[in-house]
Design an enzyme around this catalytic site. Structure first.
Site, PDB file in Angstrom:
ATOM      1  CB  CYS A  34     -13.699  19.806 -12.223  1.00 53.52           C
ATOM      2  SG  CYS A  34     -13.894  21.691 -11.738  1.00 53.52           S
ATOM      3  CG  ASP A 446      -6.437 -21.085  -1.255  1.00 53.05           C
ATOM      4  OD1 ASP A 446      -5.530 -20.075  -0.032  1.00 53.05           O
ATOM      5  OD2 ASP A 446      -7.573 -21.347  -1.663  1.00 53.05           O
TER       6      ASP A 446
END
Length: 484
Positions: A34, A446
């Site tokens: 699980c 940038d």
């Protein structure tokens, strides 16, 4: 992130979603494994065995739970493994599983620049299973999802999951899961809804909280190209073209955030169903659903700006499109780049039907852009240098000389990009960030980054960014979001 068994059991008892996809629990009394978020009754501590991935759980004889459905768990990002080479191989195998391909292991090793034997050794050290076992688990979990959530015939499920024949698919499914594919459809259990009627298919995609939904939605809304994509509240919609088994498929997708369940509800057009696995993988990357905030957020706390939990790295549903948008964004504002991209779509994008008003164009393919008349592209307001860069990139992608996806080898791809005219380090880093999902990309020059850091010295900014490795691309997102 490695947990001792006691800590792993605490994560299970508290249903801690932060460990979803990083921890699987095998229960010896039932033979089932699980996710930690499973809501069945918590098993006794002595009956639990803990695994870092689904492949290890299955190689130890456990079959997946029908309620929590391990195939829905988030995956791993590119730097999760202590051995990046082994993780790169895992990404290639996952990509192959979702694309329905069957790559020979020596070919994977050759692409990574190592021998077959060396790859097997480091893969087993990093993941605890052989590459073949890992690939088989990915294919079977994809098949389980298709059987549960779609109405595709079992034969199509087998092919879409990468199995060469229905006989091999049935044999592998029965061996691992102790039931036939058709039996799974007859006995779906409480966790799976009945098959939907023919039409769009809806799937659940999980993510690890926290997730900065507002930041991601705002990022896409500010850059949405009319005709191709739209944002409506918590829903992102777009058109999409996918090449699958030498067949061009076109359609649309809708991704809607469901914060209460830490999930995204993904709806896919019927025409894209044969490539469903590939579409799911693209959208997981596009929304960065496999990121682990527990690793990223502590590093980002040192990045200037207000605290934002769960920052994600918006990626690419169409990697070529993202690369084109990077080139069109050279030395212009976000709004100007958006305008140029819209003109390109209006001139060269093919029409497509969708149920959404105003969503009616596909982004032009690499081949269409490569073969277009450069004078016609120039009349859209795109300067000659950008036209050369666009068409050089398009030709390289169309001819297969450059591959743009997260399983592509990083350094050779960056070098190939920068060898093209008009593509420098800034463009290559942004393409790595959005198309290749590289979490440590850093476009040093940038202007947005420099403005957010209050400097014009790219070298000084790069020095400051060293403290944010290996998550500098996420730092870029934080800095950008501070300015928007």
């Amino acid at each position: 992130m490695t947990l001792h068994d006691d800590a792993a059991y605490r994560a299970l008892t508290t249903h801690d979603a932060r460990f979803d996809g990083r921890l699987f629990v095998g229960v010896t009394s039932t033979g089932i494994y699980c996710r930690p978020v499973c809501r069945v009754r918590t098993p006794r501590r002595e009956n639990c065995r803990f695994f870092p991935n689904a492949a290890q759980a299955e190689s130890n004889g456990f079959r997946p739970c029908l309620r929590c459905r391990p195939e829905l768990a988030p995956g791993l990002s590119l730097t999760d493994s202590s051995q990046v080479l082994a993780q790169q191989a895992a990404l290639m195998l996952e990509s192959a599983a979702h694309e329905g391909l069957d790559p020979p292991l020596p070919a994977v090793a050759a692409r990574l620049g190592v021998t077959d034997r060396h790859l097997r050794r480091i893969f087993a050290q990093a993941h605890g299973v052989t590459p073949i076992d890992y690939l088989t688990t990915q294919r079977l979990l994809l098949a389980k999802r298709l059987l549960t959530d779609t109405v595709l015939p079992v034969t199509q499920v087998a092919l879409a999951s990468g199995f060469a024949s229905l006989r091999r698919f049935n044999a592998a499914f029965v061996e691992r899961y102790r039931m036939s594919p058709s039996a799974l459809r007859r006995d779906r259990g409480e966790a799976a809804p009945p098959p939907a009627p023919a039409g769009p298919t809806s799937l659940r995609l999980a993510y690890r909280p926290p997730y900065d939904i507002d930041g991601v939605v705002r990022f896409f809304a500010n850059r949405a190209i009319a005709g191709v994509e739209a944002v409506d509240g918590l829903a992102l919609r777009r058109t999409l073209a996918v090449e699958h088994r030498a067949q061009a498929l076109t359609g649309w997708v809708e991704a809607r955030f469901v914060p209460a369940r830490h999930e995204v509800q993904l709806v896919i057009a019927p025409a894209l169903l044969p490539a469903l696995g590939a579409v799911v993988q693209r959208m997981r990357q596009c929304l960065d659903l496999d990121a682990d905030p527990a690793q990223i957020d502590p590093v980002l706390a040192a990045v200037p700006g207000a605290l934002r939990e769960g920052i994600r790295l918006p990626g690419a549903a169409d990697a070529f499109e993202s690369a084109v948008r990077v080139i069109l964004g050279q030395q212009v504002t976000v709004a100007a780049a958006r305008t140029l991209t819209r003109r390109l779509v209006e001139r060269f994008g093919m029409p497509v039907e969708t149920p959404f008003a105003g969503l009616d164009r596909l982004f032009p393919s690499a081949r269409i852009v490569a073969e277009a008349d450069p004078e016609v592209i120039g009349k859209l307001g795109i300067v000659r240098q950008r036209v050369r860069a666009l068409q050089a990139l398009a030709a390289a992608v169309a001819e297969g000389r450059i591959e743009l996806h997260r399983a592509a080898p990083l350094q050779p791809t960056l070098e190939a990009l920068q060898a093209l005219p008009g593509i420098g380090d800034w463009s290559a880093q942004l393409i790595a960030m959005r198309a290749l999902a590289w979490p440590d990309a850093w476009p040093a020059t940038d202007i947005g980054i420099l403005n957010a850091l209050g400097t014009r010295d790219a070298r000084l900014a790069a020095q400051q960014s060293e403290a944010w490795r290996p998550w500098r691309a996420y730092a870029v997102m934080k800095l950008w979001l501070n300015l928007e």
